[in-house]
Design a protein around this motif. Structure first.
Motif, short mmCIF file in Angstrom:
data_model
loop_
_atom_site.label_atom_id
_atom_site.label_comp_id
_atom_site.label_asym_id
_atom_site.label_seq_id
_atom_site.Cartn_x
_atom_site.Cartn_y
_atom_site.Cartn_z
N GLU A 1 0.84 -1.18 0.00
CA GLU A 1 0.00 0.00 0.00
C GLU A 1 0.88 1.23 0.00
O GLU A 1 2.11 1.14 0.18
CB GLU A 1 -0.93 0.02 1.22
N ASN B 1 -6.94 2.97 2.68
CA ASN B 1 -5.79 2.15 2.30
C ASN B 1 -5.84 0.79 3.00
O ASN B 1 -5.52 -0.24 2.40
CB ASN B 1 -4.49 2.86 2.65
N ARG C 1 -8.47 -1.34 1.34
CA ARG C 1 -7.98 -1.87 0.07
C ARG C 1 -6.93 -2.96 0.30
O ARG C 1 -6.88 -3.95 -0.43
CB ARG C 1 -7.39 -0.72 -0.77
N MET C 2 -6.10 -2.79 1.32
CA MET C 2 -5.11 -3.81 1.64
C MET C 2 -5.78 -5.14 1.96
O MET C 2 -5.35 -6.21 1.49
CB MET C 2 -4.24 -3.36 2.82
N THR D 1 -7.18 -6.72 -1.15
CA THR D 1 -6.11 -7.38 -1.90
C THR D 1 -5.73 -8.70 -1.23
O THR D 1 -5.49 -9.70 -1.90
CB THR D 1 -4.88 -6.46 -1.99
N ARG E 1 4.88 3.04 3.45
CA ARG E 1 4.75 1.85 2.61
C ARG E 1 4.50 0.59 3.48
O ARG E 1 5.43 -0.05 3.95
CB ARG E 1 6.02 1.67 1.77
N LYS F 1 -3.70 -4.29 -5.15
CA LYS F 1 -2.43 -3.56 -5.05
C LYS F 1 -1.31 -4.59 -4.89
O LYS F 1 -0.70 -4.73 -3.83
CB LYS F 1 -2.48 -2.60 -3.87
#
Length: 334
Positions: free
Chosen positions: A50, A70, A73-74, A77, A117, A175
């Motif tokens: 991410e 984020n 979304r992580m 994924t 990150r 991602k």
């Protein structure tokens, strides 16, 4: 400060195994990792990452911008790649703690920030195609300067008709590093032709627009803002979502839809293509001045930044740095 070149003093780590789940969260000095050559991530690419930022406001506070998106979304994924999900509150706490630990690394200069990150890798020492049973979650930090040290200048984009990046049903909406590996050939091709980024088309018909390089893309056609719909082959960008919310709050008509390349070409020929821009964490807004489709160049808004792109950039960065009131509740003080 070059993007991704320098890293802060510490990093966050947390392990996973099937018996304990996610465990042993810790912050240690930034250092190299020791992994067996047979570690699964090297062979089967089971990993994700991410990207978000920490910003220092004028009063010295440090804040994050929509970190929960984020983290959401992580975990999306993770589900796609058969990686165990992390409790969102634990992930947020990890981000906050590592930023607090290395808070001196958050730049004080205008338009600078601390890039965050988070990433997860499969760590089983095993050769064989299966989901790993052990994982390592890490967070590293890198101070970055302004993406536009000389001002926001529109970029030149090359429409890629030979290679494809992703297809529906694949991992284009994840991602994952594999998405970026698949994009390298097209990016390298564009660079050698003198273009900054690639405009990716759908992987089946090569007719509909997907993304621009590592960014989502928007087109303003006769006053209507259009962006490719999230149908499984493109990344659901946090900046993309933020732009849609802001544009609607301003009263713009925003359409999340399939955008055919021919529609853009026709709009340009008819004088109705007002502006175009990409959106992403690194640049926030990247105006598009030129599109090259098979040797035919389309000049957008006289290769100048458009008013919508400029206003979006000023508004989002203003919220991120605490210079504009956050009407959406998107910022979180560390």
């Amino acid at each position: 400060m070059l993007f991704g070149k320098n890293f802060s003093d510490h990093m966050f780590l947390m392990n996973y195994d099937e018996n304990k789940g996610w465990h042993d969260p810790r912050i240690i000095p930034y250092q190299t990792l020791s992994l067996a050559p047979s570690t699964m991530v090297f062979h089967y690419g089971q990993e994700l990452f991410e990207g978000l930022k920490a910003y220092r406001t004028k009063n010295g506070e440090i804040q994050l911008f929509r970190p929960e998106k984020n983290i959401e979304r992580m975990n999306n994924t993770s589900r796609r790649l058969c990686i165990p999900e992390i409790d969102p509150s634990d992930a947020l706490q990890a981000i906050k703690e590592i930023v607090k630990t290395d808070s001196d690394w958050v730049p004080h200069e205008a338009d600078h920030s601390l890039y965050i990150r988070p990433f997860i890798i499969a760590t089983d020492p095993f050769i064989g195609v299966k989901p790993s049973s052990t994982y390592l979650f890490m967070i590293i930090l890198s101070p970055v300067g302004s993406y536009y040290p000389e001002g926001i200048n529109p970029v030149k984009i090359y429409v890629e008709n030979e290679y494809v990046r992703a297809v529906k049903g694949g991992i284009g909406a994840s991602k994952a590093g594999a998405n970026y590996a698949a994009s390298l050939k097209g990016q390298d091709k564009a660079k050698h032709l003198g273009y900054t980024q690639v405009l990716w088309l759908d992987g089946v018909e090569r007719k509909y627009i997907d993304e621009v390089g590592t960014m989502n893309v928007f087109f303003v056609i006769d006053g209507v803002v259009k962006t490719p719909a999230l149908e499984g082959s493109i990344l659901p960008g946090v900046t993309r979502d933020s732009c849609i919310h802001i544009l609607k709050s301003w009263g713009y008509k925003v359409e999340e839809t399939r955008v055919a390349l021919q529609e853009i070409i026709d709009a340009s020929r008819n004088g109705k293509l007002n502006e175009a821009f990409g959106t992403g964490t690194a640049a926030v807004i990247s105006p598009i001045g030129t599109l090259n489709n098979g040797g035919e160049e389309i000049i957008i808004n006289n290769a100048e930044i458009g008013p919508i792109a400029k206003k979006l950039y000023d508004t989002i960065t203003g919220i991120q740095y605490g210079e504009i009131k956050d009407e959406f509740g998107w910022t979180l003080t560390v």
